[in-house]
Design an enzyme around this catalytic site. Structure first.
Site, PDB file in Angstrom:
ATOM      1  N   CYS A 170       0.851  -1.192   0.000  1.00 32.15           N
ATOM      2  CA  CYS A 170       0.000   0.000   0.000  1.00 32.15           C
ATOM      3  C   CYS A 170       0.887   1.242   0.000  1.00 32.15           C
ATOM      4  O   CYS A 170       1.748   1.403   0.864  1.00 32.15           O
ATOM      5  CB  CYS A 170      -0.906  -0.022   1.233  1.00 32.15           C
ATOM      6  N   HIS A 192      -7.995   8.289   3.281  1.00 32.20           N
ATOM      7  CA  HIS A 192      -7.324   9.586   3.389  1.00 32.20           C
ATOM      8  C   HIS A 192      -8.324  10.708   3.258  1.00 32.20           C
ATOM      9  O   HIS A 192      -9.377  10.566   2.628  1.00 32.20           O
ATOM     10  CB  HIS A 192      -6.199   9.734   2.353  1.00 32.20           C
TER      11      HIS A 192
HETATM   12  P1  AMP Z   1      -7.768   9.983  -4.234  1.00 30.22           P
HETATM   13  O1  AMP Z   1      -7.834  10.195  -5.722  1.00 30.22           O
HETATM   14  O2  AMP Z   1      -8.881  10.612  -3.460  1.00 30.22           O
HETATM   15  O3  AMP Z   1      -7.572   8.513  -3.891  1.00 30.22           O
HETATM   16  O4  AMP Z   1      -6.477  10.765  -3.740  1.00 30.22           O
HETATM   17  C1  AMP Z   1      -5.188  10.255  -3.870  1.00 30.22           C
HETATM   18  C2  AMP Z   1      -4.255  11.440  -3.810  1.00 30.22           C
HETATM   19  O5  AMP Z   1      -2.948  10.949  -3.543  1.00 30.22           O
HETATM   20  C3  AMP Z   1      -4.163  12.250  -5.107  1.00 30.22           C
HETATM   21  O6  AMP Z   1      -4.566  13.591  -4.843  1.00 30.22           O
HETATM   22  C4  AMP Z   1      -2.693  12.146  -5.496  1.00 30.22           C
HETATM   23  O7  AMP Z   1      -2.187  13.331  -6.057  1.00 30.22           O
HETATM   24  C5  AMP Z   1      -2.031  11.802  -4.179  1.00 30.22           C
HETATM   25  N1  AMP Z   1      -0.784  11.069  -4.266  1.00 30.22           N
HETATM   26  C6  AMP Z   1      -0.515   9.968  -5.011  1.00 30.22           C
HETATM   27  N2  AMP Z   1       0.739   9.538  -4.805  1.00 30.22           N
HETATM   28  C7  AMP Z   1       1.288  10.405  -3.896  1.00 30.22           C
HETATM   29  C8  AMP Z   1       2.570  10.515  -3.263  1.00 30.22           C
HETATM   30  N3  AMP Z   1       3.559   9.646  -3.517  1.00 30.22           N
HETATM   31  N4  AMP Z   1       2.769  11.531  -2.397  1.00 30.22           N
HETATM   32  C9  AMP Z   1       1.786  12.420  -2.138  1.00 30.22           C
HETATM   33  N5  AMP Z   1       0.564  12.364  -2.682  1.00 30.22           N
HETATM   34  C10 AMP Z   1       0.312  11.374  -3.557  1.00 30.22           C
HETATM   35 ZN    ZN Z   2      -2.263   1.298   3.701  1.00 29.13          ZN
END
Ligand code: AMP
Ligand code: ZN
Length: 114
Positions: free
Chosen positions: A4, A99
C-alpha cells in the site's frame, strides 16, 4: 499492508513532505496539489476507504479531524477550507488507504461538480 502506497509513506519507505504526525495519523503534502494548500491526512493503521470504517476503528476519524483543524489554523486558512474523502472508483478514489484531503488557500467554488 505491505503493498500500500500510503502505508509505505507512513513507514518512511517512500518519501513525503510531512506536515503533521501524531500517534494516530500522518499528514503530508499532496504530490499534485489542486490548491495552494492540499494536504493528505491518513490513519497510521491501514483502512482501505471510508466504506471500511467500523465501530472498532472509527475513533481515528475523530483524531484525524482534530489534526485537520489544528493544521488549518497553522496554515491560516481563515477564509475557509474543505475536507474531501473519496470512497471507491465512482468517487475517484485512486489510493486505497483511507485519506482526507484538506484543500484551501483559494475560493473553492461549488461543493460537488460533474
Ligand atoms: P484519491 O484520488 O482521493 O484517492 O487521492 C489520492 C491522492 O494521492 C491524489 O490527490 C494524489 O495526487 C495523491 N498522491 C498519489 N501519490 C502520492 C505521493 N507519492 N505523495 C503524495 N501524494 C500522492
Ligand atoms: Zn495502507
Amino acid at each position: 499492508m505491505s503493498d500500500c502506497l500510503f502505508c509505505k509513506i507512513v513507514a518512511g519507505e517512500i518519501p513525503s513532505k510531512k506536515v503533521y504526525e501524531d500517534e494516530y495519523c500522518y499528514a503530508f503534502e499532496d504530490i499534485a496539489p489542486v490548491a495552494p494548500v492540499h494536504i493528505l491526512f491518513v490513519p497510521k493503521e491501514h483502512i482501505s476507504s471510508a466504506g471500511d470504517i467500523t465501530p472498532e476503528n472509527s475513533a481515528v476519524v475523530g483524531k484525524i479531524y482534530e489534526a485537520v483543524a489544528k493544521v488549518a489554523k497553522e496554515k491560516k486558512l481563515d477564509g475557509g477550507w474543505r475536507v474531501v474523502s473519496n470512497c471507491g472508483p465512482d468517487a475517484g478514489q485512486t489510493v486505497f488507504h483511507l485519506h482526507f484531503h484538506l484543500i484551501g488557500g483559494r475560493p473553492l467554488g461549488v461543493m460537488v461538480s460533474e
